[in-house]
Structure formats: C-alpha cells, structure tokens
Design an enzyme around this catalytic site. Structure first.
Site, PDB file in Angstrom:
ATOM      1  N   ASN A   7       0.865  -1.178   0.000  1.00 22.38           N
ATOM      2  CA  ASN A   7       0.000   0.000   0.000  1.00 22.38           C
ATOM      3  C   ASN A   7       0.898   1.223   0.000  1.00 22.38           C
ATOM      4  O   ASN A   7       1.437   1.602   1.037  1.00 22.38           O
ATOM      5  CB  ASN A   7      -0.902  -0.031   1.250  1.00 22.38           C
ATOM      6  CG  ASN A   7      -1.770   1.212   1.342  1.00 22.38           C
ATOM      7  OD1 ASN A   7      -1.856   1.992   0.406  1.00 22.38           O
ATOM      8  ND2 ASN A   7      -2.424   1.387   2.479  1.00 22.38           N
ATOM      9  N   TRP A   8       1.045   1.817  -1.176  1.00 26.29           N
ATOM     10  CA  TRP A   8       1.965   2.955  -1.290  1.00 26.29           C
ATOM     11  C   TRP A   8       1.405   4.220  -0.653  1.00 26.29           C
ATOM     12  O   TRP A   8       2.136   5.189  -0.466  1.00 26.29           O
ATOM     13  CB  TRP A   8       2.285   3.228  -2.771  1.00 26.29           C
ATOM     14  CG  TRP A   8       3.227   2.238  -3.383  1.00 26.29           C
ATOM     15  CD1 TRP A   8       3.946   1.267  -2.742  1.00 26.29           C
ATOM     16  CD2 TRP A   8       3.578   2.139  -4.772  1.00 26.29           C
ATOM     17  NE1 TRP A   8       4.720   0.577  -3.638  1.00 26.29           N
ATOM     18  CE2 TRP A   8       4.513   1.088  -4.893  1.00 26.29           C
ATOM     19  CE3 TRP A   8       3.197   2.835  -5.925  1.00 26.29           C
ATOM     20  CZ2 TRP A   8       5.066   0.716  -6.126  1.00 26.29           C
ATOM     21  CZ3 TRP A   8       3.746   2.469  -7.139  1.00 26.29           C
ATOM     22  CH2 TRP A   8       4.673   1.417  -7.239  1.00 26.29           C
ATOM     23  N   LYS A   9       0.107   4.241  -0.394  1.00 29.09           N
ATOM     24  CA  LYS A   9      -0.525   5.458   0.139  1.00 29.09           C
ATOM     25  C   LYS A   9      -0.185   6.648  -0.782  1.00 29.09           C
ATOM     26  O   LYS A   9      -0.160   6.477  -1.987  1.00 29.09           O
ATOM     27  CB  LYS A   9      -0.095   5.700   1.594  1.00 29.09           C
ATOM     28  CG  LYS A   9      -0.298   4.435   2.446  1.00 29.09           C
ATOM     29  CD  LYS A   9      -0.120   4.648   3.907  1.00 29.09           C
ATOM     30  CE  LYS A   9      -0.310   3.317   4.639  1.00 29.09           C
ATOM     31  NZ  LYS A   9      -0.287   3.444   6.084  1.00 29.09           N
ATOM     32  N   HIS A  93      -9.759   1.509   4.432  1.00 25.09           N
ATOM     33  CA  HIS A  93      -8.484   1.632   5.142  1.00 25.09           C
ATOM     34  C   HIS A  93      -8.675   2.603   6.317  1.00 25.09           C
ATOM     35  O   HIS A  93      -9.442   3.556   6.210  1.00 25.09           O
ATOM     36  CB  HIS A  93      -7.396   2.128   4.197  1.00 25.09           C
ATOM     37  CG  HIS A  93      -6.039   2.109   4.835  1.00 25.09           C
ATOM     38  ND1 HIS A  93      -5.610   3.090   5.700  1.00 25.09           N
ATOM     39  CD2 HIS A  93      -5.043   1.192   4.771  1.00 25.09           C
ATOM     40  CE1 HIS A  93      -4.394   2.772   6.130  1.00 25.09           C
ATOM     41  NE2 HIS A  93      -4.028   1.631   5.582  1.00 25.09           N
ATOM     42  N   GLU A  95      -7.038   4.966   7.396  1.00 25.62           N
ATOM     43  CA  GLU A  95      -6.824   6.385   7.082  1.00 25.62           C
ATOM     44  C   GLU A  95      -8.038   6.966   6.367  1.00 25.62           C
ATOM     45  O   GLU A  95      -8.384   8.130   6.546  1.00 25.62           O
ATOM     46  CB  GLU A  95      -5.537   6.542   6.258  1.00 25.62           C
ATOM     47  CG  GLU A  95      -4.303   6.362   7.142  1.00 25.62           C
ATOM     48  CD  GLU A  95      -3.134   5.672   6.465  1.00 25.62           C
ATOM     49  OE1 GLU A  95      -3.033   5.695   5.230  1.00 25.62           O
ATOM     50  OE2 GLU A  95      -2.314   5.085   7.208  1.00 25.62           O
ATOM     51  N   GLU A 161      -5.993  -4.583  10.389  1.00 24.03           N
ATOM     52  CA  GLU A 161      -4.902  -3.657  10.688  1.00 24.03           C
ATOM     53  C   GLU A 161      -5.227  -2.868  11.949  1.00 24.03           C
ATOM     54  O   GLU A 161      -6.010  -1.911  11.902  1.00 24.03           O
ATOM     55  CB  GLU A 161      -4.712  -2.667   9.532  1.00 24.03           C
ATOM     56  CG  GLU A 161      -4.378  -3.325   8.210  1.00 24.03           C
ATOM     57  CD  GLU A 161      -3.826  -2.324   7.212  1.00 24.03           C
ATOM     58  OE1 GLU A 161      -2.661  -2.465   6.844  1.00 24.03           O
ATOM     59  OE2 GLU A 161      -4.558  -1.400   6.835  1.00 24.03           O
ATOM     60  N   GLY A 167       2.031   2.313  10.690  1.00 23.81           N
ATOM     61  CA  GLY A 167       3.007   3.389  10.522  1.00 23.81           C
ATOM     62  C   GLY A 167       3.673   3.825  11.814  1.00 23.81           C
ATOM     63  O   GLY A 167       4.311   4.872  11.876  1.00 23.81           O
ATOM     64  N   SER A 203       2.861  -2.053  10.465  1.00 20.52           N
ATOM     65  CA  SER A 203       4.306  -2.128  10.721  1.00 20.52           C
ATOM     66  C   SER A 203       4.924  -3.476  10.388  1.00 20.52           C
ATOM     67  O   SER A 203       5.853  -3.932  11.052  1.00 20.52           O
ATOM     68  CB  SER A 203       4.609  -1.729  12.171  1.00 20.52           C
ATOM     69  OG  SER A 203       4.215  -0.390  12.406  1.00 20.52           O
ATOM     70  N   GLY A 224       2.565  -1.037   4.336  1.00 23.22           N
ATOM     71  CA  GLY A 224       2.802   0.349   3.940  1.00 23.22           C
ATOM     72  C   GLY A 224       4.287   0.651   3.835  1.00 23.22           C
ATOM     73  O   GLY A 224       4.925   0.391   2.819  1.00 23.22           O
ATOM     74  N   GLY A 225       4.843   1.178   4.909  1.00 24.37           N
ATOM     75  CA  GLY A 225       6.227   1.675   4.918  1.00 24.37           C
ATOM     76  C   GLY A 225       7.258   0.742   4.292  1.00 24.37           C
ATOM     77  O   GLY A 225       8.023   1.159   3.416  1.00 24.37           O
TER      78      GLY A 225
HETATM   79  P1  PGA Z   1       2.461   0.278   7.632  1.00 27.03           P
HETATM   80  O1  PGA Z   1       1.055   0.550   6.913  1.00 27.03           O
HETATM   81  O2  PGA Z   1       2.986  -1.015   7.103  1.00 27.03           O
HETATM   82  O3  PGA Z   1       3.323   1.450   7.244  1.00 27.03           O
HETATM   83  O4  PGA Z   1       2.204   0.222   9.097  1.00 27.03           O
HETATM   84  C1  PGA Z   1       0.163  -0.496   6.701  1.00 27.03           C
HETATM   85  C2  PGA Z   1      -1.111   0.014   6.082  1.00 27.03           C
HETATM   86  O5  PGA Z   1      -1.578   1.083   6.446  1.00 27.03           O
HETATM   87  O6  PGA Z   1      -1.703  -0.658   5.206  1.00 27.03           O
END
Ligand code: PGA
Length: 242
Positions: A7-9, A93, A95, A161, A167, A203, A224-225
């Site tokens: 997930n590049w966001k 998601h 966010e 999640e 994050g 994470s 994500g990260g």
């Molecule tokens: P993260 O993000 O791996 O940076 O914690 C995961 C996500 O939001 O899908």
C-alpha cells in the site's frame, strides 16, 4: 491463498515507481497459492500497469466511489478502475475511515460496486488503541464486518490492521494477532464468508513477517512503509511463499 499487497498510500514519484516496477519485473517469481499486488495512487495506476507488464503482480487502487459514473467531482469509479486494468481495490483503510470519514454504510455500497465491476475488494478493519484499551475491540471489529451481512457473498479479502500499529513501528504481538485473526475468521463464517483470506497489516517488515505469516488464519500482509522499498516488498512475498 496468501496475498501480499504493497500500500503505497500518497508516496513515491514517477522515477521511484519506475525503479520499483523494474525491480518487480526482474525479481518477482510467482508461486502458486501466493498473490502479490501493489495499491498505487490513482494517477500512477496505468503507469504501474504498463511497467509491470505480464510479471504477475496485481494492480490495486486505494479507494473508489460506489457510483459507476456521474457528477462526483474528484472521485474515481470502480468502472474506471476496471477500465484501466485494475484487479482490485482497498476499501475502508483506517486512514480513509479516520481522516476522510469513510463509513460502514458507504462500504456496503463500495464492496458491492467492486464486485459488480469484477474488482477484488480488500475490506480493511481494525480498532484504535482507545477502543482496544476500553474493551471495545471485538464490538468494533464485529460492526466493521457486519458490512458483509448486507453485501451478501462474493469475492473478498479482509485486512486486519490495528490502527495503533499502522506506521508506528509498533507491531502487534503474535498473541494479539492470533486472538484477533481467530475472531475475524469466526465472524466471517457467521457472515457467510468462511474461508476469506485475512491479511495482517501494521508495521509489517521482513524482520517480523516470517513469524506473523505462520499465525493461524493469517493469509498474507497489507504493507505500507516497508513496501515502499522494492527489495523489502520482494522479500515479504518470498516469506509468504516459503
Ligand atoms: P504500515 O502501513 O505497514 O506502514 O504500518 C500499513 C497500512 O496502512 O496498510
């Protein structure tokens, strides 16, 4: 089936994306039973699709509107995502829920719309730290999954999640993941979606994923990260394939 999605966001620019896709094309070795995907920002979807070519990594959007077309300035429809070759879409998601006010009511419409257009919906669920500490975690997750009562049966991936692990570098413990994934699997069965793959997210890195992927009812990761770095993304896929 296991499924690992990057997930590049709202990250990466054209030059980064070019390098990332080139690394996937040369480094991705598909294996039966494990899917890999990239959820890219809308404007890069076509580019990612073209650069990945037939390497087998699937293409996901990070959100979409539920209407097929119309006067919704700034929105993108599932029909449009399908039109440019998307395979699936992240929905709900945390966010989107917490920053942009995504609701379970909207998610019912979005899951249905994704299926109508042949896109795999990845329904994201998760509790905040406040909800967990306040003893409301299972209620929150149950309510988020109740969306499926209204959508009926169909293709689906769920991503658990915990919001406090996204994050933050603070990954849930194996015990916490085991407890919630068992609960989610049970709820999915109660909602007519037994056997749905359940990803873990929050994470995830190559340092913790090999252990997480072994937890019962964990079928991959939403990352994500760590998945902004192609070498790490490829390593996570290998760990899911092992
Ligand atoms: P993260 O993000 O791996 O940076 O914690 C995961 C996500 O939001 O899908």
């Amino acid at each position: 089936m296991r499924i690992v999605i990057a997930n590049w966001k709202m990250n990466l620019l054209s030059k980064d994306i070019e390098a990332f896709c080139a690394a996937c094309v040369s480094g991705y070795k598909p294996k039966a039973g494990v899917e890999a995907g990239i959820a890219a920002p809308y404007i890069y979807l076509k580019d990612v699709k073209a650069k990945l070519g037939p390497c087998g990594v699937k293409l996901y959007a990070q959100n979409a509107h539920f209407e097929a077309k119309g006067a919704f300035t700034g929105e993108i429809s599932m029909a449009q995502l399908k039109d440019i070759g998307c395979d699936g879409v992240l929905l709900g998601h945390s966010e989107r829920r917490h920053i942009f006010g995504e609701t379970n009511a909207n998610l019912v419409k979005k899951v249905k719309a994704a299926r109508e257009h042949g896109l795999m919906p990845v329904l994201c669920i998760g509790e905040t730290l406040e909800e967990r500490d306040g003893g409301k975690m299972f209620d929150v997750l149950r309510e988020q999954l109740a969306v499926l009562k209204e959508t009926g049966a169909g293709p689906l991936v769920v991503a658990y999640e915990p919001v406090w692990a996204i994050g933050t570098g603070r990954v849930a413990t194996v015990e916490q993941i085991r407890e919630v994934h068992a609960f989610v699997a049970e709820e999915l069965a109660r909602n007519g979606a037994a056997g749905t793959p359940i990803q873990y997210g929050g994470s995830v890195t190559p340092d913790n994923f090999a252990e997480i992927i072994q937890v019962p009812h964990v079928a991959g990761g939403l990352v994500g990260g760590a998945a902004l770095v192609p070498e790490k993304f490829l390593k996570l896929i290998e760990q899911a394939q092992a």
